[in-house]
Write a protein that holds these residues in place. Structure first.
Motif, PDB file in Angstrom:
ATOM      1  N   VAL A 159      -6.986  -9.797 -10.473  1.00 50.69           N
ATOM      2  CA  VAL A 159      -5.730  -9.039 -10.539  1.00 50.69           C
ATOM      3  C   VAL A 159      -4.989  -9.509 -11.779  1.00 50.69           C
ATOM      4  O   VAL A 159      -4.654 -10.684 -11.901  1.00 50.69           O
ATOM      5  CB  VAL A 159      -4.878  -9.284  -9.275  1.00 50.69           C
ATOM      6  CG1 VAL A 159      -3.516  -8.603  -9.412  1.00 50.69           C
ATOM      7  CG2 VAL A 159      -5.609  -8.760  -8.052  1.00 50.69           C
ATOM      8  N   ASN A 185       0.593  -7.306 -11.188  1.00 52.57           N
ATOM      9  CA  ASN A 185       0.939  -6.878  -9.842  1.00 52.57           C
ATOM     10  C   ASN A 185       2.443  -6.664  -9.741  1.00 52.57           C
ATOM     11  O   ASN A 185       3.214  -7.579  -9.566  1.00 52.57           O
ATOM     12  CB  ASN A 185       0.472  -7.938  -8.827  1.00 52.57           C
ATOM     13  CG  ASN A 185       0.715  -7.486  -7.392  1.00 52.57           C
ATOM     14  OD1 ASN A 185       0.938  -6.304  -7.141  1.00 52.57           O
ATOM     15  ND2 ASN A 185       0.704  -8.426  -6.469  1.00 52.57           N
ATOM     16  N   PRO A 212       5.666  -4.052  -8.069  1.00 47.31           N
ATOM     17  CA  PRO A 212       5.829  -3.225  -6.870  1.00 47.31           C
ATOM     18  C   PRO A 212       5.273  -1.815  -7.091  1.00 47.31           C
ATOM     19  O   PRO A 212       5.703  -1.120  -8.008  1.00 47.31           O
ATOM     20  CB  PRO A 212       7.350  -3.184  -6.671  1.00 47.31           C
ATOM     21  CG  PRO A 212       7.855  -4.396  -7.372  1.00 47.31           C
ATOM     22  CD  PRO A 212       6.920  -4.630  -8.521  1.00 47.31           C
ATOM     23  N   GLY A 213       4.299  -1.432  -6.298  1.00 48.64           N
ATOM     24  CA  GLY A 213       3.751  -0.075  -6.377  1.00 48.64           C
ATOM     25  C   GLY A 213       2.728   0.130  -7.469  1.00 48.64           C
ATOM     26  O   GLY A 213       2.183   1.224  -7.616  1.00 48.64           O
ATOM     27  N   GLU A 214       2.471  -0.898  -8.287  1.00 54.98           N
ATOM     28  CA  GLU A 214       1.506  -0.720  -9.372  1.00 54.98           C
ATOM     29  C   GLU A 214       0.699  -2.002  -9.541  1.00 54.98           C
ATOM     30  O   GLU A 214       1.268  -3.090  -9.592  1.00 54.98           O
ATOM     31  CB  GLU A 214       2.262  -0.405 -10.667  1.00 54.98           C
ATOM     32  CG  GLU A 214       1.333  -0.071 -11.815  1.00 54.98           C
ATOM     33  CD  GLU A 214       2.091   0.324 -13.075  1.00 54.98           C
ATOM     34  OE1 GLU A 214       3.050   1.106 -12.982  1.00 54.98           O
ATOM     35  OE2 GLU A 214       1.718  -0.180 -14.149  1.00 54.98           O
ATOM     36  N   MET A 251      -6.238  -4.239 -11.988  1.00 52.26           N
ATOM     37  CA  MET A 251      -7.314  -5.200 -11.700  1.00 52.26           C
ATOM     38  C   MET A 251      -8.429  -5.015 -12.712  1.00 52.26           C
ATOM     39  O   MET A 251      -8.577  -3.949 -13.306  1.00 52.26           O
ATOM     40  CB  MET A 251      -7.846  -4.962 -10.286  1.00 52.26           C
ATOM     41  CG  MET A 251      -8.413  -3.568 -10.075  1.00 52.26           C
ATOM     42  SD  MET A 251      -9.161  -3.401  -8.445  1.00 52.26           S
ATOM     43  CE  MET A 251      -8.851  -1.696  -8.052  1.00 52.26           C
ATOM     44  N   ILE A 260      -3.805   1.053 -10.638  1.00 51.28           N
ATOM     45  CA  ILE A 260      -3.543   1.986  -9.542  1.00 51.28           C
ATOM     46  C   ILE A 260      -2.053   2.000  -9.223  1.00 51.28           C
ATOM     47  O   ILE A 260      -1.359   0.994  -9.338  1.00 51.28           O
ATOM     48  CB  ILE A 260      -4.350   1.636  -8.262  1.00 51.28           C
ATOM     49  CG1 ILE A 260      -4.034   0.224  -7.778  1.00 51.28           C
ATOM     50  CG2 ILE A 260      -5.834   1.819  -8.493  1.00 51.28           C
ATOM     51  CD1 ILE A 260      -4.662  -0.107  -6.436  1.00 51.28           C
ATOM     52  N   GLN A 261      -1.572   3.183  -8.872  1.00 51.71           N
ATOM     53  CA  GLN A 261      -0.250   3.328  -8.283  1.00 51.71           C
ATOM     54  C   GLN A 261      -0.502   3.373  -6.787  1.00 51.71           C
ATOM     55  O   GLN A 261      -1.457   4.007  -6.336  1.00 51.71           O
ATOM     56  CB  GLN A 261       0.404   4.642  -8.726  1.00 51.71           C
ATOM     57  CG  GLN A 261       0.508   4.833 -10.225  1.00 51.71           C
ATOM     58  CD  GLN A 261       1.484   3.877 -10.842  1.00 51.71           C
ATOM     59  OE1 GLN A 261       2.406   3.399 -10.186  1.00 51.71           O
ATOM     60  NE2 GLN A 261       1.275   3.570 -12.113  1.00 51.71           N
ATOM     61  N   ARG A 319       6.049   7.434  -3.567  1.00 54.63           N
ATOM     62  CA  ARG A 319       6.058   6.957  -4.955  1.00 54.63           C
ATOM     63  C   ARG A 319       5.820   8.130  -5.891  1.00 54.63           C
ATOM     64  O   ARG A 319       4.897   8.921  -5.681  1.00 54.63           O
ATOM     65  CB  ARG A 319       4.970   5.904  -5.147  1.00 54.63           C
ATOM     66  CG  ARG A 319       4.982   5.289  -6.533  1.00 54.63           C
ATOM     67  CD  ARG A 319       4.187   3.995  -6.575  1.00 54.63           C
ATOM     68  NE  ARG A 319       4.102   3.463  -7.914  1.00 54.63           N
ATOM     69  CZ  ARG A 319       5.071   2.792  -8.528  1.00 54.63           C
ATOM     70  NH1 ARG A 319       6.214   2.565  -7.909  1.00 54.63           N
ATOM     71  NH2 ARG A 319       4.918   2.347  -9.759  1.00 54.63           N
ATOM     72  N   VAL A 364       5.498   8.858 -10.054  1.00 54.33           N
ATOM     73  CA  VAL A 364       5.476   8.376 -11.434  1.00 54.33           C
ATOM     74  C   VAL A 364       5.106   9.562 -12.314  1.00 54.33           C
ATOM     75  O   VAL A 364       4.013  10.109 -12.199  1.00 54.33           O
ATOM     76  CB  VAL A 364       4.471   7.225 -11.631  1.00 54.33           C
ATOM     77  CG1 VAL A 364       4.554   6.677 -13.058  1.00 54.33           C
ATOM     78  CG2 VAL A 364       4.720   6.099 -10.633  1.00 54.33           C
ATOM     79  N   CYS A 388       1.583  11.010 -10.771  1.00 51.26           N
ATOM     80  CA  CYS A 388       1.299  10.408  -9.468  1.00 51.26           C
ATOM     81  C   CYS A 388       2.387  10.788  -8.468  1.00 51.26           C
ATOM     82  O   CYS A 388       3.565  10.525  -8.694  1.00 51.26           O
ATOM     83  CB  CYS A 388       1.227   8.891  -9.639  1.00 51.26           C
ATOM     84  SG  CYS A 388       1.458   7.953  -8.136  1.00 51.26           S
ATOM     85  N   LEU A 418       2.799  10.277  -4.392  1.00 53.12           N
ATOM     86  CA  LEU A 418       2.211   9.759  -3.166  1.00 53.12           C
ATOM     87  C   LEU A 418       3.123  10.046  -1.976  1.00 53.12           C
ATOM     88  O   LEU A 418       4.340   9.975  -2.098  1.00 53.12           O
ATOM     89  CB  LEU A 418       1.977   8.250  -3.279  1.00 53.12           C
ATOM     90  CG  LEU A 418       1.119   7.781  -4.454  1.00 53.12           C
ATOM     91  CD1 LEU A 418       0.919   6.278  -4.402  1.00 53.12           C
ATOM     92  CD2 LEU A 418      -0.221   8.497  -4.464  1.00 53.12           C
ATOM     93  N   LEU A 467     -13.006   1.765  -6.361  1.00 55.89           N
ATOM     94  CA  LEU A 467     -11.616   1.640  -6.792  1.00 55.89           C
ATOM     95  C   LEU A 467     -10.657   1.736  -5.610  1.00 55.89           C
ATOM     96  O   LEU A 467      -9.760   0.916  -5.443  1.00 55.89           O
ATOM     97  CB  LEU A 467     -11.298   2.754  -7.802  1.00 55.89           C
ATOM     98  CG  LEU A 467      -9.814   2.969  -8.060  1.00 55.89           C
ATOM     99  CD1 LEU A 467      -9.422   2.380  -9.383  1.00 55.89           C
ATOM    100  CD2 LEU A 467      -9.430   4.414  -7.979  1.00 55.89           C
ATOM    101  N   LEU A 513      -6.975  -5.170  -1.795  1.00 55.15           N
ATOM    102  CA  LEU A 513      -6.101  -6.051  -2.588  1.00 55.15           C
ATOM    103  C   LEU A 513      -4.646  -5.886  -2.173  1.00 55.15           C
ATOM    104  O   LEU A 513      -3.902  -6.854  -2.049  1.00 55.15           O
ATOM    105  CB  LEU A 513      -6.256  -5.750  -4.081  1.00 55.15           C
ATOM    106  CG  LEU A 513      -7.497  -6.306  -4.764  1.00 55.15           C
ATOM    107  CD1 LEU A 513      -7.557  -5.819  -6.201  1.00 55.15           C
ATOM    108  CD2 LEU A 513      -7.524  -7.837  -4.716  1.00 55.15           C
ATOM    109  N   LEU A 522      -2.455  -8.920  -0.935  1.00 56.18           N
ATOM    110  CA  LEU A 522      -1.405  -9.458  -1.797  1.00 56.18           C
ATOM    111  C   LEU A 522       0.009  -9.116  -1.353  1.00 56.18           C
ATOM    112  O   LEU A 522       0.967  -9.729  -1.798  1.00 56.18           O
ATOM    113  CB  LEU A 522      -1.597  -8.939  -3.233  1.00 56.18           C
ATOM    114  CG  LEU A 522      -2.878  -9.377  -3.930  1.00 56.18           C
ATOM    115  CD1 LEU A 522      -3.052  -8.595  -5.219  1.00 56.18           C
ATOM    116  CD2 LEU A 522      -2.823 -10.873  -4.213  1.00 56.18           C
TER     117      LEU A 522
END
Lengths: 167, 503
Positions: free
Chosen positions: A36, A39, A41-43, A46, A55-56, B359, B361, B413, B415, B460, B467, B471
């Motif tokens: 990673v 990192n 928030p939301g995004e 990696m 990634i979102q 979300r 973007v 994006c 979501l 992916l 992840l 996390l």
């Protein structure tokens, strides 16, 4: 750690093991080193093997929404053990879909064009829903008899609410 | 501005936000109005002041003349911009605004009335020599309509006299289906417009929908700002628009532009409006369809190619200013495309989807413009139109604009709700669209059975999800979520997309 995600009727497993530099991810007999690199928030960015991927994402209860380059994925975190119940669940679902007619979206019942006990033909319009300024025809998925009517004219319905039952 | 210092925007969503932006640039204060469903929504956050209207149902808020006027009174607004939809083409509203001594940013009530009645508009155009689609408007009796349809020839189009936006419109393939279509269209027309009068038009099957933007000031000058092609439609509603139209040459453009100006002048039109034509590409004939007496959803592509800000000109014209340029000074520069991003499911009959935008973007880059009505955390509700945003791409050539748009769509994006973004990208990649030959039936014919790429289990997506769950402590683990909720096999408690009856 082991994670299971569901999409449609399928469930897949992915294993994540911590390493000195990041993680080792494995699924379907394949595995990759994962690091990673960012990192927020939301995004999340990696390195999946040699490939940098951003990634979102968003989480909504058990749902995980993931976006990358024009593709949106919606996975549901699950504890179902796939082999255990899948067959039976599928049978139940197929059977129920033939029988119960659900509202495809939230709206109001504008008209009801059948009565309980009526015979119905496949494709016959049963109920008119109004949603988002549109008229939506609820049609019989197969021929049969209207066993129960669960809504009246003028009421509001939620998405997936049972409108009527055909036998 | 001479007279306009505070504008109440009688609308919501992206268009309210867009109008407020123009006001801010002009140094004009803005007032947002909102319903129960939209407290704190993006358009409210974009305004200097906000005024509550009423319940979520449009009839009790955004469509209530009384409540909008009351909001203007309490906030001391001196002008009202109606946006599109809602009260924008309601002549009684335009008149009531004027009677209260306020400025209506739009045409005079008489012009709205004349064009709003499609039957009267057809007659006025015919009198002025603007070509109209062969049709029938003389009677509303089923029998008379049936006879007329036989004479016009099938397929025939049933339309509402008070209609617009594809509502209460039906394509009737043959005589057998006419009566049922008339019934359904009447019901929809009565419900949507409170007026069930219908008329018939010949259905031009492989037609191209091309419209002209007009701008007229109060001093007798009427100009056109060229065309927009809006042939890419689903269920008679536009989803992709572009300018210039790949079909028109300079000669035809000049002819249609002159007809558009004549149409506007025929009703004494003032402010921004759009004259819609249907073009038969085989015969290169064009026919007047209707005039939209308001700002159009797809106005940004005209702004990109002409360099004029239409909303600012609407306000300046309403303020009494004269248009300082001549027709010969206007030109189209480059090519612009707009995609309408809807919260809807293209794989399931384009049914609207609702929910929280978890979300958002937006894409960025040279030549990209995003007119959005929502931001992260906003809710798409059942009460209003499911338009989330308009994405506009401007480039030197059509080909470059298409590629720019496709790249932007892939960067967009959203979501939390299903959108048509992937579908729009698929349409733009189709050879027929790229050849500039798509007609109004193109989407239906080529994308009727379209399904998104459903491959959910890519490395992916799976590794990404794992992840996130590792996390982010705030994301609940599967055990936690299901524990405490009773029987985990209960289908009604499942939190996934499982739907009985879904295909």
């Amino acid at each position: 750690m082991r994670f299971r995600y569901q999409s449609g009727d399928e469930i897949r497993t992915v294993d994540l093991v911590k390493t000195s530099t990041g993680y080792r991810a494995s699924m379907n007999g394949q595995d990759w080193p994962v690091v990673v690199v960012r990192n927020e928030p939301g995004e999340l960015t990696m390195m999946l093997g040699d490939e940098p991927l951003t990634i979102q994402w968003a989480a909504d209860g058990m749902r995980r929404w993931i976006f990358n380059r024009g593709k949106t994925f919606m996975l549901t975190a699950t504890t179902f053990i796939p082999s255990e119940r899948k067959g039976r669940r599928e049978r139940e679902q197929a059977h129920a879909g033939e029988r119960m007619i659900l509202a495809p979206m939230p709206g109001h019942v504008r008209a009801i064009q059948v009565a309980e006990g009526d015979g119905v033909a496949k494709g016959q319009t049963l109920i008119l829903l109004e949603a988002m300024k549109m008229e939506i025809r609820i049609q019989a998925p197969r021929a049969g008899r209207l066993k129960r009517l669960l809504v009246q004219k003028g009421v509001s319905v939620e998405r997936d609410q049972v409108l009527c039952e055909i036998e | 501005m001479d007279k306009i210092h505070k504008v109440l925007v009688a609308n919501r969503g992206e268009i309210a936000v867009r109008i407020m932006r123009a006001c801010r640039e002009l140094g004009i204060h803005t007032v947002a109005v909102y319903s129960d469903a939209e407290q704190g929504s993006f358009h409210v956050r974009s305004a200097d002041e906000a005024c509550f209207l009423g319940p979520a149902a449009p009839s009790e808020s955004y469509l209530s003349i009384e409540r909008v006027l009351e909001a203007a009174r309490t906030t001391h607004a001196d002008a009202i911009h109606p946006g599109y939809g809602f009260l924008s083409e309601n002549a009684d509203f335009a008149q009531a605004v004027r009677e209260k001594g306020l400025i209506f940013i739009g045409p005079r009530p008489e012009a709205i009335r004349a064009m709003g009645d499609k039957v009267e508009a057809r007659a006025r155009m015919q009198a002025r020599g603007v070509p109209t689609v062969p049709g029938y408007q003389e009677s509303n009796e089923d029998a008379a309509l049936e006879r007329a349809a036989d004479k016009i020839g099938y397929p025939v189009l049933v339309k509402a006299a008070a209609g617009g936006g594809g509502k209460a419109m039906r394509v009737v393939p043959g005589r057998e289906e006419l009566l049922e279509a008339l019934g359904a269209a009447r019901r929809e027309a009565r419900h949507a417009f409170g007026d069930e009068r219908l008329f018939l038009e010949k259905y031009i099957e492989k037609g191209r929908h091309i419209e002209f933007q007009v701008l007229a000031d109060e001093h007798g000058k009427t100009l056109h700002l060229f065309e927009r092609e809006c042939s890419i439609q689903r269920r008679h509603q536009k989803i992709i628009e572009e300018t210039p139209s790949p079909l028109l040459n300079a000669e035809m453009r000049a002819k249609m532009g002159a007809a558009a100006v004549a149409a506007a002048e025929a009703v004494g039109y003032v402010n921004a409006g759009t004259v819609e034509f249907i073009v038969d590409p085989a015969e290169r004939e064009f026919y007047f369809l209707e005039m939209n007496t308001r700002l159009q959803v797809e106005h940004p592509i005209t702004e990109m190619t002409t360099g004029l800000d239409l909303v600012k000109w609407q306000i300046r014209i309403a303020d009494g200013q004269a248009l300082p340029f001549r027709q010969a000074e206007l030109a189209q520069r480059g090519h612009a495309i707009e995609c309408r991003v809807y919260a809807e499911d293209p794989a399931n009959r384009f049914l609207p989807s609702t929910g929280c935008l978890l979300r958002v973007v937006g894409p960025r880059g040279p030549g990209i413009r995003l007119d959005s009505g929502y931001e992260t955390g906003d809710e798409v509700t059942v009460y209003y139109d499911p338009l989330v945003a308009k994405l506009i791409a401007h480039a030197e050539t059509r080909d470059e604009a298409v590629h720019r748009m496709r790249a932007a769509l892939q960067d967009y994006c959203v979501l939390g709700v299903t959108t048509n973004v992937e579908f729009l990208d698929a349409v733009l990649s189709h050879p027929e669209f790229n050849a500039g030959q798509a007609t109004t039936t193109f989407v239906e014919e080529e994308f009727g059975a379209w399904q998104p790429n459903k491959e959910a289990f890519t490395p992916l997506a799976l590794v990404g999800a794992a992840l996130i769950d590792t996390l982010t402590p705030a994301v609940k683990s599967a055990e936690e979520e299901i524990g405490g909720k009773g029987n985990r096999f209960d289908p009604w408690r499942r939190n996934d997309t499982f739907r009985i009856g879904a295909k």
